[in-house]
Motif scaffolding. Structure first.
Motif: not given
Length: 149
Positions: A60-64, A103-118
């Motif tokens: 709650k404190e780290n998302s809107d 905190v991100i949404c489920q869909r963005c989390n799945k799309e991001k997966g285990e990718m390195h930030w670059y």
């Protein structure tokens, strides 16, 4: 490559160097702490955010109302997740570092997966150019700079 990208590259090199030293020193207690931390993050696998009141309060404190990546309401994107900016598979020693969580949404989390930030920034630039600046603006620079100390 501009100065900001060069600095980020140097910070990632430092993180990798530190990680190679720390990862091989993980203790049994580190793994037990991680199991507790995982329970703190999730209720049922990774389908729900937070098991304790403390973790729910942290979310709650780290998302809107909107995911910082896609700018959609979490409720329209299968809910919220607590994610590691730098994947725990590549940076296990940062798995319990709160500066590495967002905190991100489920869909963005799945799309991001285990990718390195670059890889993730490059992926977003190619596949979602309109959202690229959102990702670039949340680079884990403060986390990486904190490793210098």
């Amino acid at each position: 490559m501009n100065l900001e990208d060069k600095e980020l590259e140097e910070l990632f090199k430092l993180a990798d160097k530190i990680g190679k030293k720390r990862y091989h020193k993980l203790t049994r207690q580190d793994f037990e702490d991680y199991r507790k931390f995982d329970k703190w993050r999730y209720i049922n696998g990774d389908s729900e955010c937070g098991t304790t009141q403390e973790s729910k309060d942290w979310v709650k404190e780290n998302s809107d109302w909107l995911c910082p990546i896609c700018e959609e309401k979490y409720s329209l994107r299968d809910g919220k997740t607590i994610d590691h900016k730098l994947p725990q598979s590549q940076y296990p020693w940062l798995a319990m570092e709160f500066k590495n969580l967002w905190v991100i949404c489920q869909r963005c989390n799945k799309e991001k997966g285990e990718m390195h930030w670059y890889e993730y920034e490059h992926y977003m630039l190619i596949h979602h150019p309109k959202l690229y600046l959102n990702v670039r603006n949340v680079r884990p620079i403060q986390l990486l700079k904190s490793l210098k100390n």
